[in-house]
Design an enzyme around this catalytic site. Sequence first.
Site, PDB file in Angstrom:
ATOM      1  CD  GLU A  77      -2.762   1.319   0.169  1.00 29.86           C
ATOM      2  OE1 GLU A  77      -2.561   2.312  -0.572  1.00 29.86           O
ATOM      3  OE2 GLU A  77      -3.643   0.466  -0.046  1.00 29.86           O
ATOM      4  CG  ASP A  84      -8.690   4.860  -8.900  1.00 25.60           C
ATOM      5  OD1 ASP A  84      -9.605   4.906  -9.755  1.00 25.60           O
ATOM      6  OD2 ASP A  84      -8.232   5.876  -8.349  1.00 25.60           O
ATOM      7  CE  LYS A  94     -13.361  12.491 -15.383  1.00 28.97           C
ATOM      8  NZ  LYS A  94     -12.832  13.847 -15.083  1.00 28.97           N
ATOM      9  CG  ASP A 126     -17.421  -0.644  -6.698  1.00 30.67           C
ATOM     10  OD1 ASP A 126     -16.361  -0.474  -7.344  1.00 30.67           O
ATOM     11  OD2 ASP A 126     -17.861   0.203  -5.895  1.00 30.67           O
ATOM     12  CE  LYS A 184     -13.563   3.086   3.094  1.00 29.96           C
ATOM     13  NZ  LYS A 184     -12.643   4.171   3.509  1.00 29.96           N
ATOM     14  CG  PHE A 185     -13.443   0.755  -1.295  1.00 27.19           C
ATOM     15  CD1 PHE A 185     -13.548   2.062  -1.746  1.00 27.19           C
ATOM     16  CD2 PHE A 185     -12.357   0.416  -0.508  1.00 27.19           C
ATOM     17  CE1 PHE A 185     -12.590   3.007  -1.432  1.00 27.19           C
ATOM     18  CE2 PHE A 185     -11.391   1.351  -0.187  1.00 27.19           C
ATOM     19  CZ  PHE A 185     -11.508   2.650  -0.646  1.00 27.19           C
TER      20      PHE A 185
END
Length: 240
Positions: free
Chosen positions: A97, A147, A151, A183, A219-220
Amino acid sequence: MSSDIVYENQDDAGAENPFYRAVKTYVLRKGRMTAAQERDYNELSPVWCIPFENKKINFVDIFGNTNPVVVEIGFGMGTATAEIAGRNPDINYIGIEVHTPGVGRLLGEIRKRDLKNLFIIEHDALEVLECMIVDGSISGFHIFFPDPWQKKRHHKRRLVQRPHTDLIAKKLAPSGYLYFVTDWYEYAEFALSQLTDTPCLHNKYESFAESQSWRPETKFERRGLNEDRPITELYFLKDE
């Protein structure tokens, strides 16, 4: 442009930084650490964080055993990472991370749960794989809710695409797995295509994977479900 985003310094290219890549799969955001995260980071990172260096890791030296090693790329705040490691004491885990608050949070979980099978590398994951991980040494990769770079002009920043997946496959042991969850359905379709085209990998399922019951909800994931975005999973194996 948000003021909390720090983009890579273009002056770092060339001989001064041999690991420079013009396109990163992330941006560093200035995140404030809580007092607890800062305390845990300062106290525990010398013990549980492996410094980045251009040298291959000897996992026996790190963990003191020959148990299989699983790498999670981008563990966020690390809650699911710690839960998985706690359930599987006979598997070793490396969490990678770049965001310091998340590192501090996971270090706190390591202390709270008394985990002995989880270490952290706070650095660019692709550089870690290139420089520190021996080919054919990893039993599995977890990539949960990276992520999606929605776009089109940002698709080049996506982690799960070739040649990044070629590098991941190179580090996997025979029959090792890559488990990807998102997701963002378009990213799942894109990743499916990229992984299908990656040499030495094959899909365990016909297309998208079944949900793996052992993976904790994140959480995501909850955020995506609350916003009516389906959770899509991929599970690829390295050829034997």
